[in-house]
Structures are given as structure tokens and as C-alpha cells.
Design an enzyme around this catalytic site. Structure first.
Site, PDB file in Angstrom:
ATOM      1  N   ASP A  51      45.754  41.589  41.424  1.00 22.13           N
ATOM      2  CA  ASP A  51      45.601  40.693  42.568  1.00 22.13           C
ATOM      3  C   ASP A  51      46.001  41.255  43.924  1.00 22.13           C
ATOM      4  O   ASP A  51      45.407  40.931  44.927  1.00 22.13           O
ATOM      5  CB  ASP A  51      46.460  39.433  42.347  1.00 22.13           C
ATOM      6  CG  ASP A  51      46.262  38.794  40.997  1.00 22.13           C
ATOM      7  OD1 ASP A  51      45.577  39.378  40.136  1.00 22.13           O
ATOM      8  OD2 ASP A  51      46.801  37.697  40.784  1.00 22.13           O
ATOM      9  N   GLU A 106      57.112  41.397  33.101  1.00 17.90           N
ATOM     10  CA  GLU A 106      55.700  41.374  33.523  1.00 17.90           C
ATOM     11  C   GLU A 106      55.239  42.790  33.878  1.00 17.90           C
ATOM     12  O   GLU A 106      54.154  43.221  33.537  1.00 17.90           O
ATOM     13  CB  GLU A 106      55.561  40.442  34.728  1.00 17.90           C
ATOM     14  CG  GLU A 106      54.144  40.249  35.226  1.00 17.90           C
ATOM     15  CD  GLU A 106      54.042  39.240  36.371  1.00 17.90           C
ATOM     16  OE1 GLU A 106      55.100  38.783  36.863  1.00 17.90           O
ATOM     17  OE2 GLU A 106      52.916  38.899  36.771  1.00 17.90           O
TER      18      GLU A 106
HETATM   19  C1  GLC Z   1      48.957  37.691  37.719  1.00 17.25           C
HETATM   20  C2  GLC Z   1      48.207  38.978  37.422  1.00 17.25           C
HETATM   21  C3  GLC Z   1      46.977  38.682  36.556  1.00 17.25           C
HETATM   22  C4  GLC Z   1      47.415  37.938  35.314  1.00 17.25           C
HETATM   23  C5  GLC Z   1      48.240  36.700  35.648  1.00 17.25           C
HETATM   24  C6  GLC Z   1      48.849  36.060  34.418  1.00 17.25           C
HETATM   25  O1  GLC Z   1      48.197  36.830  38.479  1.00 17.25           O
HETATM   26  O2  GLC Z   1      47.849  39.629  38.595  1.00 17.25           O
HETATM   27  O3  GLC Z   1      46.329  39.861  36.203  1.00 17.25           O
HETATM   28  O4  GLC Z   1      46.318  37.596  34.537  1.00 17.25           O
HETATM   29  O5  GLC Z   1      49.292  37.064  36.504  1.00 17.25           O
HETATM   30  O6  GLC Z   1      49.618  36.982  33.722  1.00 17.25           O
END
Ligand code: GLC
Length: 424
Positions: free
Chosen positions: A164, A394
Site C-alpha cells: 500500500d 506483520e
Molecule cells: C495491509 C497490507 C495488505 C494486507 C492487509 C491485511 O493493508 O498492505 O497487503 O493485505 O494489510 O494484512
């Protein structure tokens, strides 16, 4: 497989994040079902509960729109405190409330891997039932995100890249009018330190793009023609080429003969399109903005996915291996999401530097598939070290390894179980 304490922790995280047939990425920060998260999560479940792995994909696919799109977020159940939720997206065109865009199409590759890992009747039937739905998902990418039929897939929102907050998108924000976005209350920064999250200016752009989608009533053709953000991302294109190749393998394994030649011609088109992402000055595959025809001069880790896609000349691949080597001299933990030599590199802010387990999985898998075993092992070993020392974060700092963003993350657990724990 011998189960270690870390394996047990991973299984526990996935079990805790299971909301009954689907898994949330992590409680609180991401309380719904996310597209590519669920696909990776299925790889993890496959290591201890194969029926549950197939169920994760089946559940995701039930949100597919009539036009073939499988949305990036499925708002499967009420969840307080997430922004932007269904009322902001106003994208209820599918059978289940969802967002209006998609995410990197890894599903076919996951199905293919599940079938290779377990090719009994049970899995074969599951894959056969999913096949045509995934084929129409792939056709949607061509129809909706390559209306020019050039073999280059474009994204309409940074969130569609799954990465993102990459600095690559910054240049494309210049044409986005954020003056009508209005007041809003973010929730991500309540869960995670704001130094790790996108800035307010970038968040305004995200929302302006959602509002543009709403103004088009999420009509894919209208969005393709008018969206201020129309960008070819190396990651999505490489992942999609791999997915199309894996779909072809599935067609052959499942004897879906009628689909074979169509998929083959889509692959040929995509491989040709991908060549346009090569930036000869940077000696890497770089983002291409199709509204301005501008090739980004930043490098992100998706350039290494050329191996995963099985594309690139000998010389181009060699240049990527040299680049891996150069990056490894700069950071302690591979593979940073963004060029660690670039002034825009940011150790902690998400997608502007840190390491993601799922991206490493794809880079490592691609390197191994293409005979670059030594590098594949480096990437796998570094991932295993980060997770075993820092837990199921994450993502991780490439400099000191600190686990960042949300904790107890489903896809980090899944990638541990299916791949990183096999590091030598
Ligand atoms: C964030 C990441 C995306 C992912 C989401 C849920 O938005 O950038 O890639 O799918 O988190 O983990």
C-alpha cells in the site's frame, strides 16, 4: 514434519484468528477477510488441517462479483472500529459486502501448491470446483485492468498492489485531487504507532481514490478510463504471470482442456507486457505510470519477483542477483521491501523499507524454481531468523530485525509453517 514450539505458536495464532471458515489478518487492526492474506493463510492451514485450508479459499471466492473480481476486503461480519468500512466503499455489487478493488492474484498459485502437496481425490475435487471461478478472476484482470490489451496490468489504487505505502506511488499522487475528501477518523493509528503507518497526505489520496470509485459506481470500464491512478506495478504483474502459469498447470492436471490455449495466449501477452517494466538505466524492473508514461526511478523488492514469474533474460536475471548482493551489503535482514540506498527508504514505515515474510516466500520460491538455490536459501534463512527471534509480526525492520506493525499475524504464521520453518 516434526512440530516445534514455534510451529505450535504459529498454529495457535491461526486458530485464534479463525473467525469460522475465514481468518482475519490480525485481531483489531484488520478485523475482516483480506484477499491475498487468506490465500497465504491456506498454505499454513494445509500443514495441519487440509480441509480448513481449502475452506479458506472457498470462503474467499464466495465473495466474487459477477464480473469475476474477487475483492480485496470481504466485510463478512460486523466489526466496529475499522476505517474505511463498507459505508465508505459503497461497493455492494457482490454477493457479500466488500471493497471495490482487488489484491495481488496469488490464489491460483496457492491452489496449485496445495494440489501438488496433496493430490488425493479430496483436493482434486476441491481444485476442480474452484478452477473456473479462478479463471474468470484472471479474465477480470485482463478485461478490467488492461483495457488497452497491452499485456500490462494496471492497478487503480495503491491498496490493489497489496504493498500500500510504497514510495513508488508518491509520484502518481500528484494528479489526485484531495480537496473534497472531507473529515474522517482513521483507526489504524489507534492500533499501531503512527511512525509505522502512512501519512495523512497519503491517506487523503487513498480516500479520494475510493470516492472516485464510488462516483463511477465501481464500473470497471469507467474507472479504467477516468481513474487518476493507473499504474503498472511490478509486483502485481509478476504475481499474475506466475498465477496464470499455475492456472495452466491446474488446467493440465485437472484435464480442463478447453481452457489451455486461451490461458497460454494470455501468458504470452503478459510476458510481452512485462518487458516494458524493465528500466535499463536502473537495471531493474520498475513501476510504470500509464497516465504519464513515466518510469519510476525507484527500485522495490518486486523486481526480484522476475524469478517467481519465470521471466527475464539471462542478463536481466544476473543484474537482479547482483542487486540482491548489493542490498545484502547494506541491510542485516533480507529482503527489504524498498531500495535501502534510496533516500526515501524508511526503516519502520510500512512498505517503505521493512521485510515481509510473504514477499520473501515468493522471492525465495522463485529463486529456487529458477535454479538460484544459494540465494533462495539466504532469503529463506533470513525469514526464519526474523520470525523465530521476533515472533509473528506483520513485518520486520531490515536493519535491526524489530517486529513491527500488527502482532500475531496470520500470514506470517502461515508462511512459517509452509516454508520458513524448512530453512536449512
Ligand atoms: C495491509 C497490507 C495488505 C494486507 C492487509 C491485511 O493493508 O498492505 O497487503 O493485505 O494489510 O494484512
Amino acid at each position: 514434519m516434526m512440530s516445534t514450539k514455534i510451529d505450535q505458536q504459529a498454529i495457535q495464532i491461526m486458530t485464534d484468528n479463525d473467525r469460522g471458515g475465514f481468518t482475519v489478518p490480525t485481531a483489531g487492526l484488520y478485523p475482516y477477510q483480506w484477499n491475498w492474506d487468506s490465500a497465504f493463510v491456506a498454505l499454513g492451514f494445509a500443514q495441519f488441517d487440509l480441509p480448513r485450508a481449502w475452506q479458506e479459499i472457498e470462503t474467499l471466492v464466495t465473495a466474487q462479483w459477477d464480473n469475476g473480481m474477487i475483492p480485496h476486503i470481504v466485510f463478512r461480519q460486523e466489526a466496529a472500529g475499522y476505517f474505511p468500512g463498507p459505508k465508505v466503499w459503497q461497493a455492494d455489487k457482490g454477493p457479500i459486502s466488500s471493497s471495490g478493488i482487488s489484491q495481488p492474484p496469488v490464489i491460483a498459485s496457492v491452489i496449485c501448491k496445495l494440489l501438488v502437496q496433496s493430490s488425493d481425490d479430496f483436493s482434486t475435487n476441491k481444485a476442480a470446483l474452484l478452477f473456473e471461478k479462478i479463471n474468470s478472476f484472471h479474465q477480470w484482470w485482463h478485461d478490467a485492468r488492461d483495457i488497452e490489451n497491452t499485456g500490462l496490468i494496471k492497478i487503480t489504487h495503491p491498496w490493489e498492489s497489496g504493498r500500500d505505502n510504497l514510495p513508488d506511488w508518491d509520484e502518481a499522487y500528484i494528479d489526485i485531487d484531495t480537496s473534497q475528501v472531507g473529515e474522517y477518523q482513521r483507526n489504524d493509528t489507534q492500533h499501531v504507532n503512527s511512525d509505522m503507518r502512512p501519512t495523512k497526505a497519503h491517506y487523503d489520496c487513498y480516500l479520494a481514490l475510493v470516492q472516485h470509485g464510488v462516483s463511477c459506481d465501481w464500473d470497471a470500464q469507467q474507472i479504467a478510463r477516468t481513474n487518476p491512478f493507473w499504474v503498472a506495478d511490478v509486483g502485481v504483474n509478476a504475481i499474475f504471470i506466475r498465477a496464470e502459469k499455475d492456472l495452466l498447470k491446474l488446467a493440465l492436471m485437472l484435464k480442463k482442456d478447453a481452457f489451455v490455449s486461451k490461458i497460454e495466449s494470455r501468458i504470452a501477452l503478459l510476458e510481452k507486457g512485462f518487458e516494458r517494466l524493465w528500466n535499463s538505466e536502473k537495471q531493474a524492473y520498475c513501476t510504470l505510470n500509464l497516465r504519464t508514461n513515466h518510469h519510476s526511478h525507484h527500485i522495490n523488492s518486486a523486481t526480484f519477483l522476475c524469478f517467481y514469474a519465470g521471466v527475464g533474460s539471462q542478463a536481466q536475471r544476473q543484474a537482479q542477483l547482483q542487486l540482491l548482493d548489493k542490498w545484502q551489503q547494506k541491510v542485516n535482514h533480507m529482503v527489504p521491501s524498498f531500495d535501502p540506498y534510496d533516500p526515501l527508504y524508511d526503516e519502520l514505515r510500512y512498505w517503505r523499507g521493512p521485510v515481509w515474510g510473504i514477499v520473501n516466500y515468493m522471492i525465495g520460491t522463485g529463486l529456487a524454481n529458477e535454479g538460484e538455490e544459494q540465494w533462495a536459501e539466504v532469503v529463506q534463512r533470513h525469514t526464519a531468523k526474523l520470525i523465530s527471534e521476533e515472533g509473528f509480526a506483520e513485518y520486520f525492520s531490515a536493519d535491526n530485525g524489530t517486529g513491527c506493525g500488527g502482532g500475531t499475524f496470520s500470514w506470517t504464521a502461515a508462511i512459517w509453517l509452509n516454508w520458513a520453518n524448512q530453512a536449512s
